[in-house]
Design an enzyme around this catalytic site. Structure first.
Site, PDB file in Angstrom:
ATOM      1  CG  ASN A   4      -1.840   1.177   1.268  1.00  0.00           C
ATOM      2  OD1 ASN A   4      -1.784   2.067   0.438  1.00  0.00           O
ATOM      3  ND2 ASN A   4      -2.701   1.203   2.267  1.00  0.00           N
ATOM      4  CB  SER A  36      -1.782   5.161   3.789  1.00  0.00           C
ATOM      5  OG  SER A  36      -2.374   5.683   4.958  1.00  0.00           O
TER       6      SER A  36
END
Length: 96
Positions: free
Chosen positions: A17, A20
């Site tokens: 990821n 964020s």
């Protein structure tokens, strides 16, 4: 890389990821050079050959997405996640 090393044997695939908005500086990993460095490091550690998925921000422009896709192809990333919604659930589905 610490989390990757510790958890890779328990996963069917791994999601990186890099989008964020709540983590200072994390979104800079979506830049081509930074993403290349990250993916190279993961490639070197990925001895179990787990599929890698890269999650990117939904608000990127076409040029940014094209750069990320080209980098992901270069490093043989298995897939990408391009959508999330950080709004509270009640804002998305309405109040009941």
């Amino acid at each position: 890389m610490h989390s990757f090393r510790r958890l890779r044997n328990f996963a069917d695939y791994v999601v990186l990821n890099v989008s964020s908005p709540n983590t200072p500086g994390l979104r800079s990993l979506q830049e081509s050079e930074s993403l290349s460095i990250l993916l190279q490091a993961v490639r070197e550690e990925n001895r179990t050959e787990k599929p890698i998925v890269v999650k990117i921000a939904p608000d990127l422009g076409e040029d940014e997405i094209e750069e990320i896709v080209a980098t992901c192809i270069e490093y043989q990333v298995a897939g990408s996640s391009l959508r999330h919604d950080s709004r509270p659930l009640v804002d998305r589905v309405g109040r009941r």
